[in-house]
Design a protein around this motif. Structure first.
Motif, PDB file in Angstrom:
ATOM      1  N   UNK A   1       0.828  -1.198   0.000  1.00  0.00           N
ATOM      2  CA  UNK A   1       0.000   0.000   0.000  1.00  0.00           C
ATOM      3  C   UNK A   1       0.869   1.259   0.000  1.00  0.00           C
ATOM      4  N   UNK A   2       0.302   2.320  -0.538  1.00  0.00           N
ATOM      5  CA  UNK A   2       0.926   3.647  -0.422  1.00  0.00           C
ATOM      6  C   UNK A   2       0.450   4.285   0.887  1.00  0.00           C
ATOM      7  N   UNK A   3       0.930   3.754   2.002  1.00  0.00           N
ATOM      8  CA  UNK A   3       0.526   4.291   3.315  1.00  0.00           C
ATOM      9  C   UNK A   3       0.880   5.759   3.468  1.00  0.00           C
ATOM     10  N   UNK A   4       1.956   6.181   2.807  1.00  0.00           N
ATOM     11  CA  UNK A   4       2.396   7.560   2.935  1.00  0.00           C
ATOM     12  C   UNK A   4       1.356   8.537   2.400  1.00  0.00           C
ATOM     13  N   UNK A   5       0.561   8.108   1.408  1.00  0.00           N
ATOM     14  CA  UNK A   5      -0.454   8.999   0.842  1.00  0.00           C
ATOM     15  C   UNK A   5      -1.591   9.262   1.829  1.00  0.00           C
ATOM     16  N   UNK A   6      -2.087   8.195   2.457  1.00  0.00           N
ATOM     17  CA  UNK A   6      -3.114   8.391   3.488  1.00  0.00           C
ATOM     18  C   UNK A   6      -2.556   9.184   4.655  1.00  0.00           C
ATOM     19  N   UNK A   7      -1.291   8.948   4.984  1.00  0.00           N
ATOM     20  CA  UNK A   7      -0.665   9.655   6.106  1.00  0.00           C
ATOM     21  C   UNK A   7      -0.486  11.142   5.803  1.00  0.00           C
TER      22      UNK A   7
ATOM     23  N   UNK B   1     -10.423  11.728  15.623  1.00  0.00           N
ATOM     24  CA  UNK B   1     -10.750  12.681  14.557  1.00  0.00           C
ATOM     25  C   UNK B   1     -11.032  11.951  13.253  1.00  0.00           C
ATOM     26  N   UNK B   2     -10.141  11.059  12.870  1.00  0.00           N
ATOM     27  CA  UNK B   2     -10.247  10.278  11.642  1.00  0.00           C
ATOM     28  C   UNK B   2      -9.289   9.110  11.766  1.00  0.00           C
ATOM     29  N   UNK B   3      -9.200   8.298  10.747  1.00  0.00           N
ATOM     30  CA  UNK B   3      -8.212   7.218  10.693  1.00  0.00           C
ATOM     31  C   UNK B   3      -7.647   7.158   9.287  1.00  0.00           C
ATOM     32  N   UNK B   4      -6.330   6.976   9.198  1.00  0.00           N
ATOM     33  CA  UNK B   4      -5.687   6.752   7.909  1.00  0.00           C
ATOM     34  C   UNK B   4      -5.840   5.269   7.594  1.00  0.00           C
ATOM     35  N   UNK B   5      -6.694   4.967   6.643  1.00  0.00           N
ATOM     36  CA  UNK B   5      -7.052   3.573   6.392  1.00  0.00           C
ATOM     37  C   UNK B   5      -6.321   3.005   5.188  1.00  0.00           C
ATOM     38  N   UNK B   6      -6.141   1.696   5.222  1.00  0.00           N
ATOM     39  CA  UNK B   6      -5.693   0.971   4.031  1.00  0.00           C
ATOM     40  C   UNK B   6      -6.539  -0.292   3.941  1.00  0.00           C
ATOM     41  N   UNK B   7      -6.916  -0.628   2.734  1.00  0.00           N
ATOM     42  CA  UNK B   7      -7.922  -1.668   2.534  1.00  0.00           C
ATOM     43  C   UNK B   7      -7.314  -3.068   2.585  1.00  0.00           C
TER      44      UNK B   7
ATOM     45  N   UNK C   1      -8.306   3.823  -4.519  1.00  0.00           N
ATOM     46  CA  UNK C   1      -9.226   3.692  -3.394  1.00  0.00           C
ATOM     47  C   UNK C   1      -8.720   2.746  -2.329  1.00  0.00           C
ATOM     48  N   UNK C   2      -7.466   2.317  -2.437  1.00  0.00           N
ATOM     49  CA  UNK C   2      -6.924   1.358  -1.476  1.00  0.00           C
ATOM     50  C   UNK C   2      -6.411   1.966  -0.195  1.00  0.00           C
ATOM     51  N   UNK C   3      -6.208   3.279  -0.162  1.00  0.00           N
ATOM     52  CA  UNK C   3      -5.862   4.000   1.065  1.00  0.00           C
ATOM     53  C   UNK C   3      -6.693   5.274   1.104  1.00  0.00           C
ATOM     54  N   UNK C   4      -6.840   5.860   2.282  1.00  0.00           N
ATOM     55  CA  UNK C   4      -7.601   7.092   2.392  1.00  0.00           C
ATOM     56  C   UNK C   4      -7.832   7.497   3.831  1.00  0.00           C
TER      57      UNK C   4
END
Length: 349
Positions: A145-151, A276-282, A311-314
């Motif tokens: 995953x591109x975790x850095x993008x959601x982060x 507040x929110x969560x940085x998600x990965x599918x 749509x795999x991270x967000x």
């Protein structure tokens, strides 16, 4: 992927994937060395922290359950043991493969050596590993995953939500995978305010020391960052992140969750007003999609990388305080567009 807001919510990606299939390989077929193309269902081996972490492993379990239900697959999931070795992981994966499960999935990069060894012994069985892409075998799917993008988006949200221009990051283990979370978060926050103060701490140097499985360590780290002045803390620490969330709630400051939509987790319900929110990965979608590819007779292999564009991270938007903050949402929309069109390149270290 079903979109519930302008920001991609990876955790719901599997909702649109339901496909009714006939039962595949419901009978038990023991695989001799070399494997068998037949399958009795999906085999899942959990990462450190195990099922119930309200984060990474639970996301994998959600995909496992969806495969059982929608694909009419049977399944078996196995918990890790404290202080286990690579040999223990090899034994666990071999147990699933010998029993006829296909695919067999190791949840987490710690399974890399075990997947490499066992996949070579069972070439007709599809193996999957989440968060690692070292093994390029023909029967292995590297689900990353591109975790850095959601982060990055989490960093933008934190910088918009802070009242003190002072935020924090807690990483579970000091490794390259978690460096991606930190790098994106810092870059996103600094895109809003270049002078923002950011506390950073890693709980342990190795997974074996409990960085991903110790809520008490997460709580202590958050306490220190809050005492230093941070009023938004992002935790990329698996089960340890529960301690960060607990500490944030007790001090009435914001926490940002990870991997799953932690606002919606039952075990964290009493703290949700401070998530507040969560940085998600599918992760759920990755597990389900691999199982579906096997059921369809077209097993996925090679590197399968999910991003904001796929749509795999967000970011999850379950908290109304997050979803209804117009200024924050406008900043996120701009950041998301920049990442997707390439005008923003997110750092990974």
């Amino acid at each position: 992927m079903r979109r519930v807001s302008r920001i991609a919510v990876a955790g719901v990606a599997t909702a649109s994937l339901a496909v009714a299939l006939s039962a595949c390989g419901g009978s038990s077929t023991s695989a001799s060395s070399g494997g068998s193309a037949k399958t009795k269902g999906i085999g899942l081996a959990y990462d450190i922290g195990g099922k119930g972490d309200q984060s990474f492993n639970d996301a994998a379990y959600a995909g496992f359950q969806k495969a059982e239900t929608d694909l009419k697959m049977s399944g078996r999931d196995i918990e890790p043991q404290d202080g286990e070795s690579d040999a223990d992981k090899v034994q666990r994966l071999e147990q699933l493969a010998k029993s006829g499960y296909n695919p067999v999935i190791g949840v987490g990069f710690v399974y890399a050596p075990a997947v490499k060894e066992v996949a070579a012994k069972y070439p007709k069985i599809t193996f999957g590993i989440i968060d690692d892409e070292q093994d390029k075998a023909a029967n292995v799917a590297d689900m990353v995953f591109h975790e850095e993008q959601a982060s990055y988006l989490a960093g933008v949200a934190a910088a918009k939500a802070t009242k003190k221009n002072h935020i924090g990051f807690v990483g579970g283990v000091d490794i390259p995978l978690i460096h991606k979370f930190e790098a994106g978060y810092v870059q996103g926050a600094q895109s809003v305010n270049p002078k923002i103060k950011i506390e950073k701490q890693y709980l342990t140097q190795t997974p074996q020391e409990g960085g991903f499985s110790s809520p008490d360590k997460g709580k202590d780290a958050a306490e220190g960052q809050i005492e230093a002045g941070a009023d938004v803390i992002y935790a990329a620490a698996g089960l340890s992140g529960q301690g960060v969330i607990q500490s944030a709630a007790s001090h009435k400051v914001w926490a940002i969750g990870v991997d799953s939509d932690q606002y919606k987790q039952d075990a964290l319900a009493k703290y949700k007003d401070y998530i507040l929110t969560s940085a998600t990965k599918d992760v759920a979608g990755a597990v389900y999609n691999l199982a579906k590819s096997v059921a369809d007779g077209k097993p996925a292999t090679g590197v399968v990388r999910a991003s904001l564009a796929t749509g795999g991270v967000g970011l999850a938007d379950s908290n109304p305080a997050f979803k209804n903050n117009a200024d924050l949402q406008a900043a996120l929309k701009k950041a998301e567009a920049g990442i997707k069109d390439g005008s923003i390149t997110v750092k990974t270290s």
